[in-house]
Design a protein around this motif. Structure first.
Motif, PDB file in Angstrom:
ATOM      1  N   PHE A   8     -18.562 -17.698  -1.300  1.00  0.00           N
ATOM      2  CA  PHE A   8     -18.027 -16.590  -0.518  1.00  0.00           C
ATOM      3  C   PHE A   8     -16.513 -16.696  -0.577  1.00  0.00           C
ATOM      4  O   PHE A   8     -15.961 -17.795  -0.408  1.00  0.00           O
ATOM      5  N   ALA A   9     -15.862 -15.588  -0.819  1.00  0.00           N
ATOM      6  CA  ALA A   9     -14.411 -15.630  -0.949  1.00  0.00           C
ATOM      7  C   ALA A   9     -13.808 -14.526  -0.087  1.00  0.00           C
ATOM      8  O   ALA A   9     -14.470 -13.531   0.219  1.00  0.00           O
ATOM      9  N   ILE A  10     -12.556 -14.733   0.275  1.00  0.00           N
ATOM     10  CA  ILE A  10     -11.855 -13.713   1.053  1.00  0.00           C
ATOM     11  C   ILE A  10     -11.004 -12.884   0.100  1.00  0.00           C
ATOM     12  O   ILE A  10     -10.315 -13.439  -0.769  1.00  0.00           O
ATOM     13  N   LEU A  11     -11.081 -11.576   0.247  1.00  0.00           N
ATOM     14  CA  LEU A  11     -10.298 -10.676  -0.617  1.00  0.00           C
ATOM     15  C   LEU A  11      -8.822 -11.083  -0.540  1.00  0.00           C
ATOM     16  O   LEU A  11      -8.220 -11.082   0.526  1.00  0.00           O
ATOM     17  N   THR A  12      -8.274 -11.432  -1.705  1.00  0.00           N
ATOM     18  CA  THR A  12      -6.906 -11.982  -1.753  1.00  0.00           C
ATOM     19  C   THR A  12      -6.020 -11.105  -2.632  1.00  0.00           C
ATOM     20  O   THR A  12      -6.363 -10.857  -3.790  1.00  0.00           O
ATOM     21  N   PRO A  13      -4.900 -10.644  -2.093  1.00  0.00           N
ATOM     22  CA  PRO A  13      -4.028  -9.775  -2.890  1.00  0.00           C
ATOM     23  C   PRO A  13      -3.129 -10.587  -3.827  1.00  0.00           C
ATOM     24  O   PRO A  13      -1.972 -10.873  -3.501  1.00  0.00           O
ATOM     25  N   PHE A  14      -3.680 -10.959  -4.984  1.00  0.00           N
ATOM     26  CA  PHE A  14      -2.873 -11.733  -5.940  1.00  0.00           C
ATOM     27  C   PHE A  14      -1.786 -10.838  -6.513  1.00  0.00           C
ATOM     28  O   PHE A  14      -2.057  -9.703  -6.931  1.00  0.00           O
ATOM     29  N   ALA A  62      -1.602  -3.268  -0.779  1.00  0.00           N
ATOM     30  CA  ALA A  62      -1.496  -4.027   0.473  1.00  0.00           C
ATOM     31  C   ALA A  62      -0.031  -4.128   0.923  1.00  0.00           C
ATOM     32  O   ALA A  62       0.279  -4.007   2.108  1.00  0.00           O
ATOM     33  N   LYS A  63       0.850  -4.312  -0.068  1.00  0.00           N
ATOM     34  CA  LYS A  63       2.273  -4.429   0.264  1.00  0.00           C
ATOM     35  C   LYS A  63       2.803  -3.100   0.818  1.00  0.00           C
ATOM     36  O   LYS A  63       3.479  -3.045   1.832  1.00  0.00           O
ATOM     37  N   ARG A  64       2.407  -2.027   0.112  1.00  0.00           N
ATOM     38  CA  ARG A  64       2.843  -0.684   0.523  1.00  0.00           C
ATOM     39  C   ARG A  64       2.426  -0.372   1.954  1.00  0.00           C
ATOM     40  O   ARG A  64       3.156   0.211   2.732  1.00  0.00           O
ATOM     41  N   ASN A  65       1.206  -0.812   2.287  1.00  0.00           N
ATOM     42  CA  ASN A  65       0.658  -0.466   3.596  1.00  0.00           C
ATOM     43  C   ASN A  65       0.909  -1.517   4.667  1.00  0.00           C
ATOM     44  O   ASN A  65       0.388  -1.395   5.781  1.00  0.00           O
ATOM     45  N   GLY A  66       1.614  -2.567   4.309  1.00  0.00           N
ATOM     46  CA  GLY A  66       1.926  -3.604   5.301  1.00  0.00           C
ATOM     47  C   GLY A  66       0.712  -4.395   5.768  1.00  0.00           C
ATOM     48  O   GLY A  66       0.669  -4.869   6.912  1.00  0.00           O
TER      49      GLY A  66
END
Ligand code: B12
Ligand code: SF4
Length: 474
Positions: free
Chosen positions: A379-385, A394-398
């Protein structure tokens, strides 16, 4: 010219139990450099295999006295280790040219050069040709602006040269330079899965991927291309490692091996060469490919395919669509069933923490995985590489709440969802592991399974208290 490639001391990814992988990226680069550049003395220092820590590394740099030190992060979570390695080199001798490369530094070239003064040059994208040219011209900094594919500091500015075109035919690459680590090659292992005696080698079958999942950096790094080596060439490399280094467990580095004709030909090649019985190999695959090419599975098993990692990701069709994964939950079920039926250890990767995930949808994922019943579930956590579409969004939306790169290991929560805080996402991950591996029935089935690999990993987990480690993760 003396070049030192350094694999820094890394923490193992404890989810996978005990393993010691060869530093594939840098031995591949070392082999290319050896073939293409004259008058260069190359060493590879693998701190993990040689059990060398920071002080020891510094001494090794001192004694080799290199002109160039190069290091690779592999994954974002190792960024600081590379920076510390290059900082160590600069402390030994400020004139050493320090180079970083790989997916993370490619995607963060500007920011990394701003943050780490100890990095002189970042090789972006494919490393072989760029590194060779850089080594040839290392003594003439004025020629750096002509080297395609590098980012570097020049006259007080950070420059990013245009990208370098990709190598057309990967069969023209030299074999990975296992001879650079020949004295320690017997140490590489994946004990939890294949035992301590099966010497472990990585072999690269392709670069890139024809798909474009939003959370994946692979297709972006390789400029949206998928270049494959021929099956004969892959079998040649496997045989070379088998004969010369005693390799018995082969991990294909391909993030998407692509089943079908290519896999069928590789299986034929291995079977014809007569060492299939003595070999275990691993590959990653898409669920839709396993289903589509199910007829090839028996032959692949006969050729030594013992372990497959299936990207199931999520049971929710709309989440799969958000990921642009282009598979269905039914294909996942079918792929697991088919793998197990063919006595191929079926490991699945599941991702929680998508923006729309709720406590309910993650509970549904847990039920789905129970029902799916893979041999082993990660099981992994969604990670914004960095370098992924997800990161940009993710960066755009903070959404990003944690910018400590060492946490980008898919075990630490980095972003909340619309309804779950960071802490809750983290706790949900533990729940997933507790739910799946907490089942007494599943543990007993694992401990006494007919599949050798499954028995080994369940006994391993029972002895090492893997679940306990999850609960104490800080
Ligand atoms: C094998 C592998 C592992 C092995 C470890 C191998 C090792 N040597 O340590 C295991 C299973 C243990 C592992 C674990 C993890 N991995 Co892993 N792994 C891979 C895999 C499949 C192959 C790596 C490889 O050798 N590739 C082949 C080489 C030739 O390619 P390369 O490394 O990109 O190098 C080329 C260029 O990038 C460049 N280059 C690279 N480094 C450098 C350095 C210099 C100085 C220069 C000049 C050039 C250069 O030149 C090379 C030749 O062209 C990759 C996916 C992939 N196919 O690359 C994922 C991958 C690297 N892993 C990934 C991740 C996330 C992890 C984990 C965090 C969790 C996980 N899900 O597996 C852990 C972290 C473990 C840790 N603490 O280090 C991600 C990294 C994404 C990111 N940006 O962080 C990848 C890309 C998979 C993916 N698609 O998401 N991994
Ligand atoms: S997750 Fe797998 S299928 Fe999707 S782009 Fe990455 S390597 Fe390709």
């Amino acid at each position: 010219m003396r070049v030192l490639f350094v694999e820094p001391p890394k923490d193992i990814w404890f989810v996978m139990g005990e393993y010691l992988p060869p530093p594939f990226g840098i031995i591949q680069l070392a082999a290319y450099l050896e073939r293409e550049v004259k008058n260069v003395e190359i060493e590879v220092l693998d701190c993990n295999a040689q059990q060398i820590y920071w002080n020891g590394m510094e001494k090794r740099i001192e004694s080799f006295n290199p002109d160039i030190v190069a290091s690779s992060a592999l994954a974002t979570c190792n960024t600081y280790l590379v920076a510390r390695t290059l900082e160590t080199a600069k402390r030994v001798n400020p004139d050493i040219l320090t180079i970083a490369g790989g997916q993370h530094f490619t995607a963060t070239a500007q920011e990394s050069l701003e943050t780490y003064p100890e990095i002189d040059v970042i090789v972006r994208g494919e490393g072989e040709q760029t590194t060779a040219e850089l080594v040839k011209k290392a003594g003439r900094k004025s020629s750096f602006p002509q080297i395609k594919g590098i980012s570097f500091r020049y006259d007080g500015k950070i420059l990013h040269n245009p990208p370098r075109p990709l190598i057309e035919n990967l069969d023209n690459l030299p074999y990975p330079g296992y001879h650079f680590v020949k004295d320690i090659v017997h140490k590489y292992h994946f004990a939890a899965m294949t035992g301590r005696n099966a010497s472990y080698a990585l072999i690269e079958g392709s670069r890139g991927c024809p798909h474009n999942c939003t959370f994946c950096s692979q297709w972006k790094h390789w400029q949206q291309t998928w270049r494959v080596k021929t099956s004969q060439r892959i079998a040649d490399e496997i045989e070379f490692c088998y004969q010369n280094y005693g390799s018995r467990f082969i991990w294909l580095t391909d993030d998407n091996f692509g089943f079908g004709k290519r896999a069928s030909e590789l299986a034929d090649e291995i079977i014809q060469r007569g060492f299939a019985e003595d070999l275990m190999w691993f590959t990653q695959a898409r669920c839709d490919d396993v289903v589509k090419y199910k007829d090839v599975l028996p032959k692949m098993r006969k050729a030594g395919l013992r372990w497959v990692l299936l990207g199931v990701e999520n049971p929710n069709q709309s989440t799969l669509e958000t990921f642009r994964k282009k598979i269905t939950p039914n294909q996942a079920k079918e792929a697991v069933k088919l793998s197990k039926k063919n006595d191929i250890f079926a490991q699945t990767m599941l991702i929680i923490g998508e923006r729309k995930d709720t406590a309910k949808s993650i509970a549904e994922l847990r039920e789905f995985v129970n029902d799916l019943d893979p041999d082993f579930a990660i099981f992994a956590i969604l990670t914004p590489f960095p370098g992924t579409e997800l990161f940009e969004e993710a960066k755009r939306n903070g959404w990003i709440e944690d910018l400590n790169w060492s946490h980008y290991d898919m075990v630490h929560a980095i972003m909340p969802t619309e309804t779950l805080s960071l802490k809750e996402v983290q706790e949900e991950l533990y729940n997933c592991y507790r739910g799946f591996y907490g089942s007494l029935m599943r543990r007993m089935q694992g401990l006494f399974s007919g599949n050798e690999m499954k028995r080994r990993i369940y006994w391993y987990m029972a002895f090492r208290g893997i679940l306990r480690q999850f609960r104490t993760l800080a």
